[in-house]
Write an enzyme that holds these catalytic residues in place. Sequence first.
Site, PDB file in Angstrom:
ATOM      1  CD  GLU A 109      -6.421   7.916   7.818  1.00 29.62           C
ATOM      2  OE1 GLU A 109      -6.328   7.183   6.822  1.00 29.62           O
ATOM      3  OE2 GLU A 109      -6.395   9.152   7.749  1.00 29.62           O
TER       4      GLU A 109
ATOM      5  CD  GLU B  79      -3.346  11.432   8.254  1.00 32.75           C
ATOM      6  OE1 GLU B  79      -4.105  11.479   7.256  1.00 32.75           O
ATOM      7  OE2 GLU B  79      -2.635  10.452   8.520  1.00 32.75           O
TER       8      GLU B  79
END
Length: 747
Positions: free
Chosen positions: A208, A349
């Site tokens: 991320e 995710e």
Amino acid sequence: MHSASRTRARTRVRTAVSGLLAATVLAAPLTLVAAPAQAATGDDWLHVEGNTIVDSTGKEAILSGVNWFGFNASERVFHGLWSGNITQITQQMAQRGINVVRVPVSTQLLLEWKAGTFLKPNVNTYANPELEGKNSLQIFEYWLTLCQKYGIKVFLDVHSAEADNSGHVYNMWWKGDITTEDVYEGWEWAATRWKDDDTIVGADIKNEPHGTQGSTERAKWDGTTDKDNFKHFAETASKKILAINPNWLVFVEGVEIYPKPGVPWTSTGLTDYYGTWWGGNLRGVRDHPIDLGAHQDQLVYSPHDYGPLVFDQKWFQKDFDKASLTADVWGPNWLFIHDEDIAPLLIGEWGGRLGQDPRQDKWMAALRDLVAERRLSQTFWVLNPNSGDTGGLLLDDWKTWDEVKYSTMLEPTLWKHGGKYVGLDHQVPLGGVGSTTGTSISQVGGGTPDTTAPTAPTGLRAGTPTASTVPLTWSASTDTGGSGVAGYEVYRGTTLVGTTTATSYTVTGLAADSAYTFSVRAKDGAGNTSAASAAVTARTAAGGGDVTAPSVPTGLTAGTPTATSVPLTWTASTDTGGSGVTGYEVYRGSTLVARPTGTSHTVTGLSAATAYTFTVRAVDAAGNVSAASAPVGVTTAPDPTTGSCAVTYTANGWSGGFTAAVTLTNTGTTALSGWTLGFAFPSGQTLTQGWSARWAQSGSSVTATNEAWNAVLAPGASVEIGFSGTHTGTNTAPATFTVGGATCTTR
């Protein structure tokens, strides 16, 4: 992070009590763990062809997995080993169809492992006797042998630069003393150490990378070699890894924002960028694709996606469905990579809590269906129950599975063939030798994947209903795609009420004298779902005797609490059904704790300085139960025997916002059982969300009360919690922290 660019304001919590064993630096020699014979054969390596991950023979391989965090955090070991058993958890994952685990780590941890310096791991060796005396690297490599035993594959994810429970909040792949070169060095060490062990099949280069046009530092994606260009960093790191181990898959995530056509990265205009989730913006692949040269066939793109309980993105603030999410969000940000045959996708995710917001449930079901229909690889977030804004597949005891979340959201996305879960190991079936639930990729036929749905079930009939049940039967479906019919889904209207492998099912929990419509769908071993059967309508029996519930108890009041008990009183209910009120049910949260016959009860066995919520229901002689009373909240008194405390507070800020990490340490000589940390904002800050504790703000006063899993702090133990907030230009740290009315030392 909470800007108008639609950034995800989540700080998806990876935090846990450190309390069973204090973290002590141990200088220890690097101890190698011998790989089993099968790991050296190398027949389980994967590569890509078009938009499909395949094995060495070119056979489709779908990675169906889960995340398990902890090695990325300050504990430097899987979370949950303070109570759960590593062998049982691993075996259960395999038996339930999880064929790969994404393991978050930090660059700091990889460099510590390389140097042979370890922290004493937070492991309960009573629950995990097999881990007695092992350091964190030895625990990880012992776990790899369990994965080999049960047919699970692994890939590593550099989740953060530093070993920090909130390290993922930082925008970049570097931080503090950890440089970009350090990240390369950590990955090169890992690629070298496990180059001959095909239990580890890949590397997620960095979790991320993010940041917006208003951030001091932000990750971009373009054709430059700039320090903050994540595309260049990921390309460079991947090439370094593949020069050592050309067999690993490399997973490359997206960034947060991408400029609209004609807009330079230097623009700070609020409407100049497309924004989405951290790691979820792969629009740059169209203009600037990752180029790995001769190793291009090892590249997988890996976006992340979440629902409104993580952050209420603009697309959740209007009516939406799978089609609109595909058109507005998934398609332009990452699904085009799969649809245009550029490369495979692995959704690194996704997941969250169920039953709290209908929009959340709708989003998760839509993404579940997309994953299943497109045969995408995925790793569900998360196994851990201590993920603050998503919850986990395991409950707080680290033993019990959330069966609803697993069966309705994760299980339909898992790779199945012939009614069994498929593992990525060519010798060991998923679940281990003798598994009844899993098979091996070597047992799955090659050629064209099964994308043909079974026939719709026929002959659906309703048997004789009772007042609360309807029995259903139907004729079996057939499947011509090769994977076989694996089971059936039973629907009441549009609501999935159950699954079965048989051709009959009894629907329960229905209301008396009510009409219901049912239908059935078939699913095959590849996850394809049939059209619905013809619907059948049935009316439940009228029932007999008293079917009227008592009135709802009113006036629920909490008296003066002690450290371990709360007295409750309420006004009596009435019953018009004729059988009369016989008693009450007292609930602590959703847990039934007592069945008194009168209108008062003292709840005992509580933790000191802990917030609780209670409700009461009335019960009549016919067994009818009323709705719950209005809840009453109360905090138990402090325990005068608890020890002293110390607090460390650190904040990372930007214009208008900040995140803060708080470490609470029990400096006393007795256990701190139940705690509420209190402090005051000195500069008008506002709490927006928190994790690893139950956070509340009233005026300038803020409290953080323990969760069930971190309620007890042994002497010397610490818990890391955190929150995000906003400010108006000044973000002064709180000066005083208290626990149970006592002032803590500030470090």
